[in-house]
Design an enzyme around this catalytic site. Structure first.
Site, mmCIF file in Angstrom:
data_model
loop_
_atom_site.group_PDB
_atom_site.id
_atom_site.type_symbol
_atom_site.label_atom_id
_atom_site.label_comp_id
_atom_site.label_asym_id
_atom_site.label_seq_id
_atom_site.Cartn_x
_atom_site.Cartn_y
_atom_site.Cartn_z
ATOM 1 N N HIS A 1 0.828 -1.218 0.000
ATOM 2 C CA HIS A 1 0.000 0.000 0.000
ATOM 3 C C HIS A 1 0.860 1.265 0.000
ATOM 4 C CE1 HIS A 1 -3.266 -2.747 1.241
ATOM 5 N NE2 HIS A 1 -2.330 -3.262 2.026
ATOM 6 N N SER B 1 14.096 21.866 -16.298
ATOM 7 C CA SER B 1 12.839 22.594 -16.491
ATOM 8 C C SER B 1 13.142 23.871 -17.260
ATOM 9 C CB SER B 1 12.256 22.913 -15.121
ATOM 10 O OG SER B 1 11.406 24.030 -15.218
ATOM 11 N N LYS C 1 15.712 22.515 -11.215
ATOM 12 C CA LYS C 1 15.052 21.210 -11.342
ATOM 13 C C LYS C 1 15.777 20.206 -12.208
ATOM 14 C CE LYS C 1 10.969 20.212 -10.819
ATOM 15 N NZ LYS C 1 9.560 19.904 -11.082
ATOM 16 N N GLU D 1 9.101 8.880 -16.945
ATOM 17 C CA GLU D 1 7.697 9.282 -17.113
ATOM 18 C C GLU D 1 7.191 8.889 -18.493
ATOM 19 O OE1 GLU D 1 7.476 13.162 -14.143
ATOM 20 O OE2 GLU D 1 8.162 13.395 -16.180
#
Ligand code: ARG
Length: 461
Positions: A154, A275, A281, A288
């Site tokens: 979980h 970014s 970043k 992804e």
């Protein structure tokens, strides 16, 4: 053709555009030429073509292949698909014998053969890539059989694992994928050529000969089934979808593990992006995308399932819609497996972060309950409630259960007020991981056994 262009065109042009598949099935030109050469050789063996005619056809087909590969071939809608285009060009080059090539075959068995050859070739390539990926997981796993990482259920801390063991879960997934491609290959390795339009042919052909020349196990056994069947294409789409689902799961872990909150790994600079607005970043775009690309391969699978649903026997033009999705899924998985392999190989593992994360969440709580069951002969449910009290005590002291002193543990619940000091050993996180010696468990010893099995598998496959 752009949508504006299509609207400006005449009806005849639009129809050609709508009906044709050449703009995408040109991908099958090598398989088409290979199939035609084998077919012409068989026709010659059977006395249907003379030796001279066969040689002219074969040399002519090589010339067409060369024209395609040197960008001299004109792909035009006029010839509808790659099969007609190649045959037409062949006849332009060699004249009359070219017109004899299509004896005893139809485009229906021709396209089924070409497409199956494509699927079979790609199946072998993807299998190789999966094996390489398994070997990468095994290699990295080997270095981390004692590195602790919190095992989760979980997405909550559950029990301590070693990181090698965690990675071997993926090695198992990709090994099963390899086996899935392998069994599909065996099941589908039958040659459609010679099925003709739907019912076979009155010509005295030898299907065994073409099948052998093309590397198939044997000819398919029912002409009508063969020209209508696209199970082989659905299988590769399903196999790709399953592998990409596995890719998406490790990709998701790479995203979370590389986040500021986890910091278990760092994705190498080569595979991380920046970014456009936030200069500080480093984004995990690559994992992804691996995760995201899974969606399109599922789409391709569902799309072909839908095309095939309720199609009457035998060939129907609907099946022309079988190819683009397969080409797309094949390309997607090929690049995804290649990139995933590199990302995994180059990631930087932060052992310390993984190990310190284990000190949160009372990962060895189950070990306390197991100790009471094993050493004190307590019923598991009683031990479970006592352990809950110890966890509460640890929470009140802002400590992990593995950090409690024996007196703090004894104070938690009356039933364990005299518990032996030996218990502390069992609550140690590394001991907890190593206690799981059951077959398939996480202990370093078990992980090393699993690694040995993988090394043997890699050697024998
Ligand atoms: N381009 C067609 C396809 O991909 C080839 C088979 C056409 N056969 C026919 N009878 N129209 O399915």
């Amino acid at each position: 053709m752009s949508s504006e262009q299509i609207l400006k065109n005449t009806n005849a042009d639009i129809l050609d555009e709508f009906n044709a598949s050449i703009m995408f099935d040109k991908e099958l030109y090598t398989q088409d030429i290979k199939g035609s050469i084998a077919h012409s050789q068989m026709l010659c063996e059977q006395g249907i073509l003379t030796k001279e005619e066969q040689l002219e056809i074969e040399n002519g087909l090589f010339q067409v292949k060369n024209e395609i590969e040197t960008d001299q071939f004109k792909f035009s809608l006029e010839y509808e698909d790659i099969h007609m285009a190649i045959e037409n060009r062949l006849t332009q080059i060699i004249g009359e014998p070219g017109k004899k090539l299509h004896t005893a075959r139809s485009r229906n068995d021709q396209v089924a053969t070409d497409f199956r050859l494509y699927v079979q070739e790609k199946t072998l390539k993807i299998k190789d890539q999966l094996k390489e990926l398994v070997s990468t997981f095994v290699e990295i796993s080997n270095k981390h059989t004692t590195t602790l990482i919190p095992g989760m259920t979980h997405l909550q801390h559950a029990q301590p694992l070693n990181f090698g063991y965690h990675l071997l879960a993926y090695a198992n997934m990709f090994k099963r994928d390899f086996q899935r491609f392998e069994s599909s290959y065996e099941r589908n390795n039958y040659c459609p050529l010679g099925s003709a339009a739907l019912a076979g042919t009155p010509h005295d052909i030898n299907r065994g000969s073409t099948s052998e020349k093309l590397g198939f196990t044997a000819p398919t056994s029912h002409a009508m089934d063969t020209v209508s069947d696209r199970d082989f294409a659905l299988e590769i789409l399903f196999n790709i979808s399953t592998s990409m689902m596995h890719v998406s799961r490790i990709a998701e872990e790479l995203v979370t593990w590389s986040s500021y909150e986890f910091q278990f790994i760092r994705i190498s600079d080569e595979y991380a992006t920046t970014s456009s607005i936030m200069p500080q970043k480093k984004n995990p775009d690559v994992p992804e995308l691996l995760r995201g690309k899974t969606g399109r391969v599922y789409g391709n699978l569902i799309s072909l399932f839908t095309v095939m649903k309720a199609l009457p026997l035998a060939y129907n033009k609907d099946t022309q819609e079988d190819k683009e999705g397969v080409f797309d899924s094949v390309k997607t998985i090929e690049i995804s497996l290649k990139i995933l392999n590199e990302v995994i190989k180059t990631m930087i593992v932060n052992n310390d972060k993984m190990e310190s994360a284990c000190k949160v969440g009372h990962l060895s709580a189950t070990d306390l309950a197991d100790f009471l069951v094993k050493k004190k002969n307590m019923p598991f449910r009683t031990a479970y409630y006592i352990t809950k009290d110890v966890v509460e005590k640890a929470n009140s002291l802002d400590k992990d259960i593995s950090e409690l002193s024996i007196s703090e543990i004894r104070e938690s619940n009356d039933e364990i007020k005299d518990i032996d000091e030996e218990l502390l050993m069992y609550l140690d996180l590394r001991n907890s991981m190593n206690a799981r010696t059951s077959f398939g468990g996480t202990s370093t010893i078990q992980t090393e056994n699993q690694l040995k099995d993988f090394e043997n598998w890699l050697k024998n496959n």
